[in-house]
Design an enzyme around this catalytic site. Sequence first.
Site, PDB file in Angstrom:
ATOM      1  CB  CYS A  94      -0.880  -0.024   1.253  1.00 20.88           C
ATOM      2  SG  CYS A  94      -1.989   1.378   1.383  1.00 20.88           S
ATOM      3  CG  HIS A 153      -5.637  -2.682  -0.762  1.00 19.58           C
ATOM      4  ND1 HIS A 153      -4.573  -3.219  -0.076  1.00 19.58           N
ATOM      5  CD2 HIS A 153      -5.425  -1.339  -0.776  1.00 19.58           C
ATOM      6  CE1 HIS A 153      -3.768  -2.234   0.314  1.00 19.58           C
ATOM      7  NE2 HIS A 153      -4.248  -1.085  -0.113  1.00 19.58           N
ATOM      8  CD  GLU A 154      -6.606   0.814  -3.729  1.00 20.03           C
ATOM      9  OE1 GLU A 154      -6.727   1.798  -2.964  1.00 20.03           O
ATOM     10  OE2 GLU A 154      -5.512   0.272  -3.937  1.00 20.03           O
ATOM     11  CG  HIS A 205      -7.302   2.692   1.166  1.00 19.73           C
ATOM     12  ND1 HIS A 205      -6.470   3.106   2.176  1.00 19.73           N
ATOM     13  CD2 HIS A 205      -6.539   1.931   0.352  1.00 19.73           C
ATOM     14  CE1 HIS A 205      -5.254   2.607   1.980  1.00 19.73           C
ATOM     15  NE2 HIS A 205      -5.268   1.881   0.875  1.00 19.73           N
TER      16      HIS A 205
HETATM   17 CO    CO Z   1      -3.703   0.921  -0.032  1.00 16.66          CO
END
Ligand code: CO
Length: 171
Positions: A95, A137-138, A141
């Site tokens: 990341c 993953h995004e 966020h």
């Molecule tokens: Co990331």
Amino acid sequence: MIREVLTYPNPKLRTISQDVTKFDEHLHALLDDMYDTMIHKNGVGLAAIQVGTALNALVINPVNEEGEQKKEDLLEVINPQIIESDGVIIFQEGCLSVPSVYEDVERFKKIKVRFFDRLGNEHTEVYEDFMAVALQHEIDHLRGHLFIEKLTYLKRKKFEKEWKKRAKEKA
Ligand code: CO
């Protein structure tokens, strides 16, 4: 324009992002900046909150089989919702907000996602393997989460120790 990428433990990374309501030139400038920043930092994905903008927008640009990262493979995702998920995959993640840390993370192998593109058109697509991992993953966020939260207790402790050591060395 290349923007600064916020890094752990910046508390802003814990912000819950809001839906985009206007698919206008401000959104397009944000997406263009996110792309420039991601490429500049040698990343394959970036969420808007990582450049300090708390909007549900993310970009992913995978590397193809020839090892090239082509803009034609860029995926821009606005206001995503995972509507179906299936299977398990363990994949080594990194990341831009936690530089130089790579750890195995367990995710769904296959997801169906409903989202909008930069023009406000709605899409529903199925993604597998790398793209499914990157999207999860995004999207994390956008909900204020980082992949290091998914590590085992011991790995997380080891990470915190090394991260503090590194911060001290930098200071
Ligand atoms: Co990331």
